[in-house]
Design an enzyme around this catalytic site. Sequence first.
Site, short mmCIF file in Angstrom:
data_model
loop_
_atom_site.label_atom_id
_atom_site.label_comp_id
_atom_site.label_asym_id
_atom_site.label_seq_id
_atom_site.Cartn_x
_atom_site.Cartn_y
_atom_site.Cartn_z
N LYS A 38 0.84 -1.20 0.00
CA LYS A 38 0.00 0.00 0.00
C LYS A 38 0.87 1.25 0.00
O LYS A 38 1.72 1.42 0.87
CB LYS A 38 -0.93 0.02 1.21
CG LYS A 38 -1.88 1.23 1.24
CD LYS A 38 -2.88 1.14 2.37
CE LYS A 38 -2.32 1.57 3.69
NZ LYS A 38 -2.08 3.04 3.78
N ASP A 65 -3.46 4.15 -2.17
CA ASP A 65 -4.41 4.57 -1.13
C ASP A 65 -4.37 6.09 -0.99
O ASP A 65 -3.80 6.62 -0.04
CB ASP A 65 -4.03 3.87 0.18
CG ASP A 65 -4.92 4.28 1.34
OD1 ASP A 65 -6.09 4.61 1.11
OD2 ASP A 65 -4.43 4.26 2.49
N LYS A 67 -7.39 8.01 -1.49
CA LYS A 67 -8.71 8.42 -1.00
C LYS A 67 -9.23 9.69 -1.69
O LYS A 67 -9.57 10.67 -1.02
CB LYS A 67 -8.68 8.62 0.51
CG LYS A 67 -8.25 7.39 1.31
CD LYS A 67 -8.29 7.69 2.81
CE LYS A 67 -7.88 6.49 3.64
NZ LYS A 67 -6.42 6.24 3.56
N ASP A 70 -13.38 14.78 -4.17
CA ASP A 70 -13.43 16.10 -4.79
C ASP A 70 -14.65 16.13 -5.70
O ASP A 70 -15.46 15.20 -5.70
CB ASP A 70 -12.13 16.35 -5.58
CG ASP A 70 -11.72 17.83 -5.58
OD1 ASP A 70 -12.60 18.66 -5.88
OD2 ASP A 70 -10.55 18.13 -5.32
N THR A 129 -11.39 4.03 9.86
CA THR A 129 -11.32 3.17 11.04
C THR A 129 -10.81 3.90 12.27
O THR A 129 -10.86 3.37 13.38
CB THR A 129 -10.44 1.93 10.78
OG1 THR A 129 -9.17 2.35 10.27
CG2 THR A 129 -11.10 1.00 9.78
N ARG A 220 2.12 -1.07 11.07
CA ARG A 220 3.10 -1.06 12.15
C ARG A 220 3.49 -2.42 12.72
O ARG A 220 4.65 -2.63 13.06
CB ARG A 220 2.62 -0.13 13.26
CG ARG A 220 2.89 1.33 12.95
CD ARG A 220 2.11 2.28 13.82
NE ARG A 220 0.70 2.28 13.47
CZ ARG A 220 -0.16 3.23 13.83
NH1 ARG A 220 0.25 4.25 14.57
NH2 ARG A 220 -1.43 3.18 13.45
#
Length: 243
Positions: A38, A65, A67, A70, A129, A220
Amino acid sequence: MTFDAHPRSSLIVALDFDSLSSALKFAKQVADLVGLFKIGSQLFTAAGPMAVKEISALGPGIFLDLKFHDIPNTVAGAVLSSAAMSGVQLLNIHALGGSTMMKAAAQAISAGVPLGMDRPRLLAVTILTSMDQKAMRETGISGAPKTRVLKLASLAKNSGVDGVVASVQEAKVIRKACGRDFLIVTPGVRPKEKTSNDQARTATPTEAIRAGADYIVVGRPILAADDPRAAAQAIVDEIAAAK
């Protein structure tokens, strides 16, 4: 999109780095253990399309990714440019942009791909999330997260979008409402012993896969591990056991 039978095809590793050199150094360590990498706003802002080109050359596909959110014409242009990048298999927009914006993106996703070539799949982000019900209320979004996510997922499907990014708490209801072919990508996934950090709605790999996720996004727990290869392999093994 081509799927292989190996459980690693469901693992997306988030390359949350601020330089391409750091991202490449890390990605080379685990490239044979993951399905996609990603590339989000941090790395793309630092390195741009070159990040997609060099990371995809390692073998795994790219989940871009960014997002997009607009006006419809602007999003359609961004999707068109993204879909034309070699290696991009997944990219996303915000479902909160509405049906007109999502329809424009769905139409654009194929336009930049040569005839006969497989196109990337378009995902819609439902509710981040990191947001819980309190955070949703602060922004004027009423109702429980699951209710809002399901509404947005159904809107995305009806707009021609291929799938959604949603937490494990919503995956089962989305799968039931939107069908087997509707893709579900679940972020905020981490082994049980890990803390949630800035994610409000998290899950273990087993929980995500059993809830119906096609892909899980892990950052992570692999990036910060003492042994990233071992951490990635452990998650692949957990995916295999859950399927």
